[in-house]
Every structure is written in C-alpha cells, then in structure tokens.
Design a protein around this motif. Structure first.
Motif, PDB file in Angstrom:
ATOM      1  N   PRO A  53      -9.303   0.586   7.260  1.00  0.00           N
ATOM      2  CA  PRO A  53      -7.922   1.020   7.020  1.00  0.00           C
ATOM      3  C   PRO A  53      -7.821   1.942   5.807  1.00  0.00           C
ATOM      4  CG  PRO A  53      -8.230  -1.235   6.257  1.00  0.00           C
ATOM      5  CD  PRO A  53      -9.484  -0.866   7.003  1.00  0.00           C
ATOM      6  N   ALA A 107      -5.614   1.855   3.642  1.00  0.00           N
ATOM      7  CA  ALA A 107      -5.209   1.038   2.495  1.00  0.00           C
ATOM      8  C   ALA A 107      -6.400   0.466   1.739  1.00  0.00           C
ATOM      9  CB  ALA A 107      -4.303  -0.105   2.963  1.00  0.00           C
ATOM     10  N   ALA A 108      -7.587   0.456   2.363  1.00  0.00           N
ATOM     11  CA  ALA A 108      -8.773  -0.079   1.691  1.00  0.00           C
ATOM     12  C   ALA A 108      -9.365   0.918   0.704  1.00  0.00           C
ATOM     13  CB  ALA A 108      -9.830  -0.457   2.733  1.00  0.00           C
ATOM     14  N   TYR A 165      -9.144   0.392  -3.179  1.00  0.00           N
ATOM     15  CA  TYR A 165      -9.964  -0.739  -3.625  1.00  0.00           C
ATOM     16  C   TYR A 165     -11.438  -0.337  -3.706  1.00  0.00           C
ATOM     17  CZ  TYR A 165      -5.867  -3.628  -2.436  1.00  0.00           C
ATOM     18  OH  TYR A 165      -4.606  -4.163  -2.361  1.00  0.00           O
TER      19      TYR A 165
END
Length: 307
Positions: free
Chosen positions: A224, A226-227, A230
C-alpha cells in the motif's frame, strides 16, 4: 540504469556552448542560474544570448567553431543548427575525454540535462533517459504545483540552523529524529510559526520503537502507498533471506541490515526506540504478531495489526 543521476558543484565549472540560437538560449536560461563560467561560440547570435553577454553573464566569440576549441572544458553543449557538425564535434569531445551533450541527440551525449524543478536549495531532477522528454515535462508540471514556493526560504532557514542542531544534538540519530519532528510539525510551510516549530522540536519526547512485518510472499509492487512513509523511517531491517531488489528500493537506504531478528534482539531494539522491519515467511510473521501485538503488518494493498 543507463544514466546515473548526479548533482555537480558548479563553482569554478567551465562550460562551453557551441551555437547561439533559440535552442542554445534555452540551455543558457538554466545554466545562467548556476555559478559556472560559461563561454559561447557561434557565428550567428540571437538576441537572448546577446542579452546574457551584455549583462556580463557569459563570454562570447562570434565566429565559427574550431576543433581546437573543443578542449579543456568541464562540460560541452553542442547546439548548432548543423547536425553533422554537432556529431563531429561530439565525437571529438568524447575522444578528448570531455563530457558532451548534443541537444536533442541522445546517441551522441555523454550526459543529459534532466527536467529540473528549482526551489533554491531543493532541486528535483526528472529524466526519462531521453526517451520521453514530453512526459518528463508533464511530471515536472505536476510536481511544480505540489511543491510550494515557500520551500525556498524554508530550506534557507534550515541551512542556517544546521550547525546549531549539530552542536545541541551530537548524535546522528538524535539529529535525524529532530528533523523528522520538525517536518511533521512544520510541513513544507515557511511562516511565522516555523521558528516556533523549530524550538518545539528539541523538547518533544523521544519516539517509541515500532515493529513492521512484511511476508516474503508479498509482491513489493502491491504494497500500500500508506506503507511508504514507514519504510523510509526504518532504523533496522531484519531478514534471514536476501531482500528482493524491488523491495530494497522502497526502504531507507542507510538503515542497518541484520540477518538476526530473534525475539530478544527485537525487544532490545524496540526498547531503544528503533523502527524495525522483519522480512520473513508468513508463518514466522504470524508468530511475531502474537509476540508483538502492536506490530503492523504490510500486506498487498493494506496495513493490518493485531488490534
């Protein structure tokens, strides 16, 4: 990777441009922003190039180029209207070990000039290796609209305070965490709150450790979006197997790599605030989710946790 992206210090750089028409003037529009010493040789000179000479930004020889001119330059741009002449001079420059660019002719280029977004100290270069310059320009337009002009004074502000941060935070990791806090607070703005965000970033509490898991069966291209933030903040990557190239490209390049990853090692790393990633088979990550219930697991198109 045919072309390796490289940022060159232009102080005392000597650049030759052969040609002084519209194409050469476009190159000058960009090169004139640098600290390079620029010399132009051309029989016919357009008004834009004449303007650069009039203000003292370039030196100019209004004559035909000679073979002995192609010597002892750091960069050579060939932008005449004569393609055969450009190619002959390019081969001569290459033979003499010079870095040469023939405008709109990648086959004879030792280097190419990318599409550039200029925000002062922040420079973004985009290249398609000469294959699709139109797409590079379209991508540049999108990024231009996304990067505010206030980034220019923001990075001047940051540059002026780097020594202050180094004195107050002598450990590299402390400095990295500080700047992460600052950008989380300030984002890409430069306004009356920027100094306040800078001061506040020294007093925020230390970040807690975090554990992220990726199954070796997961296709990196399907992780994703969104990863990504991180993955760029990782301190340690634990893996018993070689990381796939596609995954390695997504990870923070200077994160430590370890073939370990025992429960004891993970607990010790998390206790000291490290951001950790374990790349392992799904069965092992199933077990780690039980041992570390706060861990986040990156799956294809999603991020999951035990909660």
């Amino acid at each position: 990777m045919q072309y390796f992206p490289l940022f060159v210090d232009t102080q005392s750089l000597n650049v030759l441009i052969v040609g002084a028409g519209e194409v050469a003037s476009r190159k000058l529009d960009l090169l004139s922003r640098t600290d390079a010493n620029i010399h132009v040789i051309a029989k016919v000179v357009c008004s834009e190039v004449q303007a650069y000479q009039a203000c003292g930004r370039i030196t100019l020889d209004e004559r035909a180029v000679l073979s002995e001119d192609i010597n002892q330059w750091d960069l050579v741009y060939l932008a005449t209207a004569d393609n055969q002449l450009n190619e002959q001079l390019a081969m001569l420059a290459t033979k003499r070990g010079l870095w040469v660019n023939v405008v709109d002719n990648p086959e004879f280029c030792r280097f190419i000039t990318p599409s550039i977004i200029d925000r002062g100290r922040l420079q973004v270069a985009i290249s398609t290796a000469g294959a699709a310059p139109v797409f590079a320009r379209e991508l540049r337009a999108r990024l231009e609209s996304w990067l505010p002009q206030s980034i220019t004074p923001l990075f001047d502000f940051i540059a002026e305070r780097r020594q202050d941060v180094q004195k107050r935070l002598p450990i590299f990791k402390e400095r990295r965490v500080f700047w992460e806090r600052f950008f989380d607070l300030n984002q890409s703005r430069f306004d009356s709150q920027t100094q306040t965000h800078y001061d506040a970033s020294f007093s925020l509490s230390d970040p807690q450790g975090a554990l992220f898991l990726i199954d070796s069966e997961v296709e990196p291209a399907l992780l994703p979006i969104a990863a990504m933030p991180y993955l760029q903040k990782l301190d340690i990557i634990f893996s018993e197997r070689v990381l796939p190239h596609a995954l390695n490209e997504l990870l923070r390049r200077d994160a430590a790599r370890s073939a370990g990853g025992s429960d004891v090692e993970l607990k010790q790393a998390l206790a000291t605030g490290e951001q950790c990633l374990v790349y392992a088979a799904s069965a092992e990550n199933d077990r780690l989710m039980q041992v570390f219930p706060d861990a986040k697991r990156f799956k294809e198109g999603a991020i999951s946790s035990a909660h």
